[in-house]
Scaffold this motif. Structure first.
Motif: not given
Length: 149
Positions: A109, A22-24, A19, A102, A26-30, A33
């Protein structure tokens, strides 16, 4: 911390780090996925029901997710070669490239959060990663052979 607490802590920390990455980034893909693409990359084509079970979601939810992934060119649905009434889902080359990118983004990240670890800490993390990978592979082998624990 007792042994069962350690396992739980590792799993929960892994989810938390996912999590955070993804936040750091800026990846907004669920997250679902990436789970589905990883499952397909590791295990090959699968039926929607099997994917839903592996990803711990409902079949209708997985069908919606697969529809979006297919529209994005990340997966492809086709007739099951073993049962023409059924459909299997497979990752496309675009999907493989997306999951690879990813993973690079994820590593880059999170890397600064671990930059100050000692060699001993890195050795401990490396060993933990090896053990977890072996246990996950062992579980996959049990699933394939239909063995129960």
């Amino acid at each position: 911390m007792n042994r069962s607490d350690v396992i739980g802590s590792l799993v929960l920390s892994g989810y938390a780090l996912g999590r955070i990455a993804a936040q750091d980034a800026g990846n907004d893909a669920p997250a679902a996925q990436w789970r589905v693409l990883s499952l397909l990359e590791q295990s090959g084509p699968q039926r929607v029901g099997a994917l839903a079970a592996s990803a711990r979601t409902t079949q209708p939810g997985m069908t919606r997710l697969i529809g979006g992934l297919e529209r994005d060119g990340l997966v492809l649905r086709s007739p099951d070669p073993d049962d023409s009434r059924a459909i299997v889902v497979d990752i496309t080359p675009t999907g493989t490239a997306a999951i690879s990118a990813w993973r690079v983004e994820f590593r880059e990240t999170l890397a600064p959060r671990f930059a100050d670890l000692s060699d001993d800490d890195w050795a401990a993390l490396n060993r933990a990663a090896e053990i977890l990978a072996l246990r996950a592979a062992d579980e996959k082998n049990h699933e394939k052979t239909g063995e129960t624990r």
